[in-house]
Write a protein that holds these residues in place. Structure first.
Motif, short mmCIF file in Angstrom:
data_model
loop_
_atom_site.label_atom_id
_atom_site.label_comp_id
_atom_site.label_asym_id
_atom_site.label_seq_id
_atom_site.Cartn_x
_atom_site.Cartn_y
_atom_site.Cartn_z
N ASN A 115 -7.57 -4.04 1.24
CA ASN A 115 -6.69 -3.85 2.39
C ASN A 115 -6.73 -5.11 3.25
OD1 ASN A 115 -8.96 -3.69 4.11
ND2 ASN A 115 -9.12 -1.49 3.78
N ARG A 116 -5.89 -5.15 4.25
CA ARG A 116 -5.77 -6.33 5.09
C ARG A 116 -7.08 -6.68 5.80
NH1 ARG A 116 -0.46 -8.03 7.38
NH2 ARG A 116 1.07 -7.13 6.00
N THR A 160 -4.74 10.26 1.19
CA THR A 160 -3.92 9.64 2.24
C THR A 160 -3.21 10.67 3.10
OG1 THR A 160 -3.55 7.70 0.86
CG2 THR A 160 -2.01 8.05 2.68
N PRO A 208 0.80 -1.22 0.00
CA PRO A 208 0.00 0.00 0.00
C PRO A 208 0.84 1.27 0.00
CG PRO A 208 0.04 -0.95 2.19
CD PRO A 208 0.78 -1.91 1.28
N TRP A 209 0.37 2.26 -0.73
CA TRP A 209 0.86 3.63 -0.71
C TRP A 209 2.29 3.81 -1.19
CZ3 TRP A 209 -3.57 5.43 -0.84
CH2 TRP A 209 -4.57 4.99 -0.01
#
Length: 186
Positions: A48-49, A175, A27-28
């Motif tokens: 996502n997780r 974000t 991610p990111w």
């Protein structure tokens, strides 16, 4: 990658990819697909997780999957030249929803966790250093927006000014600023 070939810039690394490859990214992390072929087509699965339930990947029975997702911070290309199973699972994920989609995502992650035919895109990627750089960049973005607040700003213009695609910029902005670009402007 359904068709075509090219290179991916991910973190501090660049690697070639081709049709049949599956690319798993953390991610990111800044990334860009540089398409070298004309008929390039890829499918992105973004999750996502906690896509199943919060803490699912923290349990001991999911250690292999957690290790895979932790390793994805470096970027992984699973070479699929003679493996039709990955594209098959991706097609199932695209067509299903709800529980069946979640089961197919887990199946894909399990298959990836036992597959050793991959290459790392950006070894020893320093997430914390990159996070700080992105915080500084977000300050530059906000300064640019505030300095140009007297005129109508478009997301594409600001993204281009900071050498990002529209989608990368909007993810980046959400974000690091915490709100959408349009909401920030109002």
């Amino acid at each position: 990658i359904e068709s075509g070939w090219g290179h991916i810039q991910y973190g501090s690394g660049v690697k070639a990819y081709k049709a049949g490859d599956l690319i798993l990214l953390g991610p990111w992390i800044p990334h860009e697909f540089l398409e070298d072929s004309l008929n390039h087509h890829s499918v992105s699965l973004i999750f996502n997780r906690d896509f199943l339930v919060s803490g699912f990947f923290d349990s001991e029975i999911t250690k292999e999957l957690r290790d895979l997702l932790d390793r994805a911070i470096e970027g992984m290309i699973f070479h699929g030249q003679d493996n039709d199973y990955f594209p098959f699972l991706v097609r199932l994920i695209k067509t299903e929803s709800g529980l069946m989609q979640a089961i197919h995502i887990l199946t894909l992650l399990i298959q990836l966790s036992v597959n050793n035919r991959f290459s790392i895109i950006s070894e020893h990627y320093d997430y914390h250093s990159d996070f700080r750089k992105n915080q500084l960049k977000s300050e530059q973005v906000l300064r640019y927006i505030n300095e140009n607040a007297f005129r109508k700003l478009l997301v594409d213009e600001v993204a281009k000014h900071f050498c990002m695609s529209r989608s990368t910029f909007t993810r980046f902005f959400n974000t690091y600023v915490g709100v959408s670009f349009s909401k920030y402007l109002t």
